[in-house]
Each structure stands twice: as structure tokens, then as C-alpha cells.
Design an enzyme around this catalytic site. Structure first.
Site, PDB file in Angstrom:
ATOM      1  N   HIS A   1      32.033  31.524  39.663  1.00  0.00           N
ATOM      2  CA  HIS A   1      31.597  30.132  39.720  1.00  0.00           C
ATOM      3  C   HIS A   1      32.745  29.141  39.887  1.00  0.00           C
ATOM      4  O   HIS A   1      32.506  27.945  40.036  1.00  0.00           O
ATOM      5  CB  HIS A   1      30.795  29.777  38.467  1.00  0.00           C
ATOM      6  CG  HIS A   1      29.457  30.444  38.403  1.00  0.00           C
ATOM      7  ND1 HIS A   1      28.440  30.163  39.286  1.00  0.00           N
ATOM      8  CD2 HIS A   1      28.973  31.398  37.575  1.00  0.00           C
ATOM      9  CE1 HIS A   1      27.381  30.907  39.000  1.00  0.00           C
ATOM     10  NE2 HIS A   1      27.675  31.670  37.976  1.00  0.00           N
TER      11      HIS A   1
ATOM     12  N   ASP B   1      21.482  32.375  33.304  1.00  0.00           N
ATOM     13  CA  ASP B   1      20.740  33.126  34.323  1.00  0.00           C
ATOM     14  C   ASP B   1      19.470  33.728  33.739  1.00  0.00           C
ATOM     15  O   ASP B   1      18.454  33.839  34.438  1.00  0.00           O
ATOM     16  CB  ASP B   1      21.625  34.224  34.903  1.00  0.00           C
ATOM     17  CG  ASP B   1      22.571  33.696  35.963  1.00  0.00           C
ATOM     18  OD1 ASP B   1      22.103  32.973  36.864  1.00  0.00           O
ATOM     19  OD2 ASP B   1      23.769  33.979  35.900  1.00  0.00           O
TER      20      ASP B   1
END
Length: 253
Positions: A46, A175
């Protein structure tokens, strides 16, 4: 702390606390160790980190006494090999959803006879010159951390738990929340129930469990639930909030 022994510390049952790093800075990588943290996760998935910058950040973290863990972008041989070759104490691999995913992660991260990681001993992990026991030492000392981040991973958990070579199952709450249709609501009872289920089953199978926590209170919650490896906060958010606190305090005067 010798970061080379980080895997042994985990397998010996020690609880470790660290953080996530997205800032592309060796100085920032040094700070968690200076503060007394056990590890810092250098987030290539990320964040903007490259192999070149991550190598310097690994060195800085190690110098300060924190184990550098690299979260790679995906479960590929090239990504995992590169992270380990530059000297990471461990590698975090996202989206482990099937037995095949777990086996592939181990295959990419371990040398023969445990896997098929590509071999060059003339890398940073090998001290640039290597040694006769280099591959054995790498297999013993580098942690392999697989992310369980969604319902599919939970559905296939029994098979994943049977794969030798995954040292830590890391539960990704964000997630996980997205996978059940409530993105970002990581403290929702449904997310916590799913994570607790995985934690209990993994612990019963003798696996080390890890997770992310937004703050110390959330970290304490999961440590009490049996999590052994917890990453608290993300460097950019921690720094931004510290600045906000300063602004609020000054404005209040």
C-alpha cells in the site's frame, strides 16, 4: 534484540509489538526501534516503497533494534525473493485464500528442501559473501507471515493451517470488513466474530496469530484474545494525528 532471531522469538511464544510503515524514509524506519518496538512492517503493498529504498530502511530498522518485516505487493516468487534477499527478517504475504496460496508462499520463501527460493548468497541477507550454511540459516531465521483477509480464506482455513512453513497467520481487519460488505467497520461485531473464530482455530492448531490495531486499546483487546504479533497504527496516520493534537492544543490557548 538481534533481528535475525525474530522468527525464533515468535515460535518460542513471545509477544511482539510493532507498527506499519508507509513513509519512504530510512529515518522513519529507525524510529520504531528507537522507541522500543520489536518490529516495523515496511509496506510495499500500500506504500510507495521500492526494493532500493526498502533495503536502506531494513538496515535502519535493524540498527535501531527492530526487525524489518516487508509486506510484499503480491504472492509472487520475484516479490518474496527480493524482499528476503535485501535482508528482511520476515515477509508478509497478502491475500492467502487457499491451500495453494499458502503452499506457493512457502515455496517462494524457503530454500531447498523446504521450498525453491532462488539462490544467490552474494546479497545483503548473505552478508554479501555468503557462507556454507547460508540456506539453512535463512530457512531457520526468516519468518513467513500469511494474511487471512476475507471470507474465502476463512472458508479454507483448515487446509491453510495444515501447510508447513507459514509461521504466522495475520488477520487483516480492514480487508476482512470489506469482504463481508461493511468496509472500514473493523470494530463491528461481525468482523470481530470472524477474526475471533480464526484466532481460536489457529491458536488451537498451534499457529502464531497476528493482526493490525488502530490504537493501543484495540491492540490490547486482540492480545487478550491470544494474538501474539500485533502491529499498532500506521506511521503517516500517527504523525498526522500528533500534528493535529499540537494544533488543537495551541488553538485552545
Amino acid at each position: 534484540m538481534d533481528p535475525q532471531s525474530f522468527r525464533e522469538r515468535l515460535l518460542d511464544g513471545e509477544t511482539v509489538v510493532g507498527t506499519f510503515q508507509l513513509l519512504d524514509s530510512a529515518m522513519a524506519a529507525e524510529m520504531p526501534g528507537v522507541a522500543g518496538m520489536d518490529f516495523t512492517i515496511l509496506d510495499q503493498e500500500h506504500g510507495p516503497l521500492t526494493a532500493e529504498t526498502t533495503a536502506g530502511m531494513c538496515a535502519a530498522a535493524q540498527r535501531a533494534g527492530a526487525a524489518p518485516i516487508v509486506r510484499v505487493r503480491n504472492n509472487s516468487e520475484a516479490e518474496i525473493q527480493r524482499a528476503l534477499d535485501i535482508g528482511a527478517a520476515g515477509v508478509e504475504i497478502p491475500q492467502i485464500e487457499t491451500v495453494e496460496d499458502a503452499r506457493a508462499a512457502v515455496e517462494h520463501a524457503r530454500f531447498d528442501p523446504l521450498g525453491s527460493r532462488g539462490l544467490s548468497q552474494y546479497v545483503r541477507a548473505g552478508g554479501y559473501t555468503g557462507a556454507d550454511d547460508y540456506t539453512d540459516r535463512e530457512n531457520e531465521r526468516r519468518a513467513v507471515i500469511g494474511h487471512i483477509e476475507g471470507e474465502r480464506g476463512v472458508e479454507n482455513l483448515d487446509g491453510i493451517l495444515e501447510v508447513d512453513g507459514i509461521d504466522v497467520l495475520f488477520l487483516g481487519p480492514y480487508d476482512m470488513s470489506q469482504s463481508i460488505g461493511i468496509p472500514g467497520r473493523v470494530r463491528d461485531d461481525r468482523v470481530e466474530a470472524l477474526m475471533t473464530e480464526v484466532c481460536d482455530r489457529a491458536t488451537e492448531a498451534g499457529k502464531v496469530v497476528g493482526t493490525f490495531a488502530d490504537d493501543p486499546a484495540m491492540a490490547r483487546q486482540w492480545l487478550d484474545a491470544g494474538v501474539q504479533y500485533v502491529a499498532v497504527g500506521v506511521d503517516g496516520a500517527l504523525l498526522t494525528r500528533a500534528f493535529e493534537d499540537i494544533v488543537d492544543a495551541v488553538d485552545a490557548e
